[in-house]
Scaffold this motif. Structure first.
Motif, PDB file in Angstrom:
ATOM      1  N   PHE A  41       0.859  -1.199   0.000  1.00  0.00           N
ATOM      2  CA  PHE A  41       0.000   0.000   0.000  1.00  0.00           C
ATOM      3  C   PHE A  41       0.884   1.233   0.000  1.00  0.00           C
ATOM      4  O   PHE A  41       2.099   1.148   0.227  1.00  0.00           O
ATOM      5  CB  PHE A  41      -0.988   0.012   1.181  1.00  0.00           C
ATOM      6  N   GLN A  42       0.230   2.368  -0.300  1.00  0.00           N
ATOM      7  CA  GLN A  42       0.955   3.644  -0.379  1.00  0.00           C
ATOM      8  C   GLN A  42       0.557   4.547   0.772  1.00  0.00           C
ATOM      9  O   GLN A  42      -0.595   4.514   1.219  1.00  0.00           O
ATOM     10  CB  GLN A  42       0.570   4.369  -1.668  1.00  0.00           C
ATOM     11  N   LYS A  43       1.497   5.390   1.166  1.00  0.00           N
ATOM     12  CA  LYS A  43       1.198   6.462   2.130  1.00  0.00           C
ATOM     13  C   LYS A  43      -0.046   7.213   1.636  1.00  0.00           C
ATOM     14  O   LYS A  43      -0.143   7.520   0.444  1.00  0.00           O
ATOM     15  CB  LYS A  43       2.398   7.400   2.210  1.00  0.00           C
ATOM     16  N   GLY A  44      -0.972   7.485   2.547  1.00  0.00           N
ATOM     17  CA  GLY A  44      -2.173   8.232   2.180  1.00  0.00           C
ATOM     18  C   GLY A  44      -3.366   7.352   1.839  1.00  0.00           C
ATOM     19  O   GLY A  44      -4.501   7.831   1.819  1.00  0.00           O
ATOM     20  N   ASP A  45      -3.116   6.064   1.578  1.00  0.00           N
ATOM     21  CA  ASP A  45      -4.235   5.157   1.311  1.00  0.00           C
ATOM     22  C   ASP A  45      -5.061   4.976   2.584  1.00  0.00           C
ATOM     23  O   ASP A  45      -4.516   5.008   3.688  1.00  0.00           O
ATOM     24  CB  ASP A  45      -3.729   3.756   0.915  1.00  0.00           C
ATOM     25  N   PRO A  46      -6.369   4.729   2.425  1.00  0.00           N
ATOM     26  CA  PRO A  46      -7.134   4.322   3.610  1.00  0.00           C
ATOM     27  C   PRO A  46      -6.711   2.905   3.997  1.00  0.00           C
ATOM     28  O   PRO A  46      -6.245   2.148   3.138  1.00  0.00           O
ATOM     29  CB  PRO A  46      -8.590   4.339   3.127  1.00  0.00           C
ATOM     30  N   GLY A  47      -6.824   2.555   5.267  1.00  0.00           N
ATOM     31  CA  GLY A  47      -6.374   1.218   5.674  1.00  0.00           C
ATOM     32  C   GLY A  47      -7.372   0.516   6.561  1.00  0.00           C
ATOM     33  O   GLY A  47      -7.856   1.112   7.520  1.00  0.00           O
ATOM     34  N   ASP A  48      -7.688  -0.734   6.258  1.00  0.00           N
ATOM     35  CA  ASP A  48      -8.549  -1.484   7.166  1.00  0.00           C
ATOM     36  C   ASP A  48      -8.059  -2.920   7.393  1.00  0.00           C
ATOM     37  O   ASP A  48      -8.814  -3.776   7.795  1.00  0.00           O
ATOM     38  CB  ASP A  48     -10.007  -1.462   6.704  1.00  0.00           C
ATOM     39  N   ILE A  49      -6.743  -3.114   7.147  1.00  0.00           N
ATOM     40  CA  ILE A  49      -6.138  -4.437   7.350  1.00  0.00           C
ATOM     41  C   ILE A  49      -4.765  -4.243   8.001  1.00  0.00           C
ATOM     42  O   ILE A  49      -4.069  -3.283   7.680  1.00  0.00           O
ATOM     43  CB  ILE A  49      -5.936  -5.138   5.978  1.00  0.00           C
ATOM     44  N   MET A  50      -4.384  -5.156   8.910  1.00  0.00           N
ATOM     45  CA  MET A  50      -2.995  -5.156   9.384  1.00  0.00           C
ATOM     46  C   MET A  50      -2.338  -6.475   9.003  1.00  0.00           C
ATOM     47  O   MET A  50      -3.020  -7.463   8.746  1.00  0.00           O
ATOM     48  CB  MET A  50      -2.891  -4.836  10.876  1.00  0.00           C
ATOM     49  N   TYR A  51      -1.017  -6.453   8.946  1.00  0.00           N
ATOM     50  CA  TYR A  51      -0.254  -7.563   8.392  1.00  0.00           C
ATOM     51  C   TYR A  51       0.802  -8.025   9.391  1.00  0.00           C
ATOM     52  O   TYR A  51       1.484  -7.200   9.997  1.00  0.00           O
ATOM     53  CB  TYR A  51       0.505  -7.104   7.131  1.00  0.00           C
ATOM     54  N   ILE A  52       0.950  -9.335   9.522  1.00  0.00           N
ATOM     55  CA  ILE A  52       2.034  -9.915  10.318  1.00  0.00           C
ATOM     56  C   ILE A  52       2.867 -10.747   9.341  1.00  0.00           C
ATOM     57  O   ILE A  52       2.318 -11.574   8.604  1.00  0.00           O
ATOM     58  CB  ILE A  52       1.470 -10.803  11.442  1.00  0.00           C
ATOM     59  N   ILE A  53       4.171 -10.482   9.336  1.00  0.00           N
ATOM     60  CA  ILE A  53       5.024 -11.166   8.351  1.00  0.00           C
ATOM     61  C   ILE A  53       5.347 -12.570   8.853  1.00  0.00           C
ATOM     62  O   ILE A  53       5.949 -12.724   9.917  1.00  0.00           O
ATOM     63  CB  ILE A  53       6.331 -10.381   8.116  1.00  0.00           C
ATOM     64  N   LYS A  54       4.921 -13.547   8.100  1.00  0.00           N
ATOM     65  CA  LYS A  54       5.289 -14.934   8.449  1.00  0.00           C
ATOM     66  C   LYS A  54       6.681 -15.215   7.911  1.00  0.00           C
ATOM     67  O   LYS A  54       7.514 -15.805   8.577  1.00  0.00           O
ATOM     68  CB  LYS A  54       4.276 -15.903   7.853  1.00  0.00           C
ATOM     69  N   ARG A  55       6.927 -14.770   6.676  1.00  0.00           N
ATOM     70  CA  ARG A  55       8.237 -15.007   6.065  1.00  0.00           C
ATOM     71  C   ARG A  55       8.500 -13.929   5.025  1.00  0.00           C
ATOM     72  O   ARG A  55       7.607 -13.607   4.229  1.00  0.00           O
ATOM     73  CB  ARG A  55       8.236 -16.381   5.375  1.00  0.00           C
ATOM     74  N   GLY A  56       9.686 -13.349   5.071  1.00  0.00           N
ATOM     75  CA  GLY A  56      10.065 -12.367   4.056  1.00  0.00           C
ATOM     76  C   GLY A  56      10.399 -11.014   4.664  1.00  0.00           C
ATOM     77  O   GLY A  56      10.446 -10.863   5.888  1.00  0.00           O
ATOM     78  N   GLN A  57      10.622 -10.052   3.776  1.00  0.00           N
ATOM     79  CA  GLN A  57      11.037  -8.705   4.228  1.00  0.00           C
ATOM     80  C   GLN A  57      10.274  -7.629   3.470  1.00  0.00           C
ATOM     81  O   GLN A  57      10.063  -7.754   2.261  1.00  0.00           O
ATOM     82  CB  GLN A  57      12.522  -8.487   3.926  1.00  0.00           C
ATOM     83  N   VAL A  58       9.918  -6.565   4.199  1.00  0.00           N
ATOM     84  CA  VAL A  58       9.318  -5.383   3.564  1.00  0.00           C
ATOM     85  C   VAL A  58      10.098  -4.137   3.979  1.00  0.00           C
ATOM     86  O   VAL A  58      10.748  -4.116   5.031  1.00  0.00           O
ATOM     87  CB  VAL A  58       7.821  -5.191   3.940  1.00  0.00           C
ATOM     88  N   GLN A  59       9.999  -3.117   3.138  1.00  0.00           N
ATOM     89  CA  GLN A  59      10.548  -1.801   3.472  1.00  0.00           C
ATOM     90  C   GLN A  59       9.404  -0.861   3.811  1.00  0.00           C
ATOM     91  O   GLN A  59       8.376  -0.869   3.130  1.00  0.00           O
ATOM     92  CB  GLN A  59      11.257  -1.190   2.257  1.00  0.00           C
ATOM     93  N   VAL A  60       9.614  -0.030   4.843  1.00  0.00           N
ATOM     94  CA  VAL A  60       8.664   1.033   5.185  1.00  0.00           C
ATOM     95  C   VAL A  60       9.283   2.330   4.676  1.00  0.00           C
ATOM     96  O   VAL A  60      10.405   2.686   5.073  1.00  0.00           O
ATOM     97  CB  VAL A  60       8.446   1.106   6.710  1.00  0.00           C
TER      98      VAL A  60
END
Ligand code: CMP
Length: 130
Positions: free
Chosen positions: A38-57
């Motif tokens: 998702f992008q900064k500014g998007d509305p959000g109604d889900i949260m995520y827990i990483i089971k495996r892998g990497q993300v950048q904030v």
């Protein structure tokens, strides 16, 4: 699913009945590497827990954090009712567990240990906003 959740510290303190309740709400989602979740500014109604892998904030072209196995993101829009405060993009392929807003809020209300993990991170991450 039970074995997966038990290996994630976020869920480690849940009682068996709370674990079953979460299992009935949680879903798995897969993302390819280099994908904007998702992008900064998007509305959000889900949260995520990483089971495996990497993300950048990412915010303002800067990488604020790299999150990996066992860490979570997307919780801030849910607790603050504000839009997403950063863009989140996968680095590797990512397997994530996702919870909808109402189910996440219910989990926080019924599980003080999860509520304290989440509020600790929200405070730390909010401090980085200013
Ligand atoms: P949310 O605002 O829903 O969407 C962007 C997410 O990026 C935010 O929730 C947090 O989960 C995460 N985030 C924001 N700032 C930071 C930070 N400084 N460190 C780690 N994660 C962050």
């Amino acid at each position: 699913m039970e074995e997966i959740l038990k290996k994630i510290p976020f869920f480690a303190d849940l009682s068996d009945s709370d674990l079953q309740a979460v299992i009935s709400k949680i879903q798995m989602q897969y993302f390819a590497a280099d994908h904007e979740i998702f992008q900064k500014g998007d509305p959000g109604d889900i949260m995520y827990i990483i089971k495996r892998g990497q993300v950048q904030v990412i915010r303002d072209n800067a990488i604020l954090a790299v999150l990996k196995d066992g860490q979570f993101f997307g919780e801030m829009a849910l607790v603050s009712d504000e839009p997403r405060n950063a863009t989140v993009k996968t680095v590797t392929d990512v397997e994530a567990l996702i919870l909808k807003k109402d189910d996440f809020k219910n989990l926080l209300e019924t599980n003080p240990s999860i509520a304290s993990i989440v509020s600790f991170e929200v405070v730390k991450r909010s401090n980085a906003l200013f």
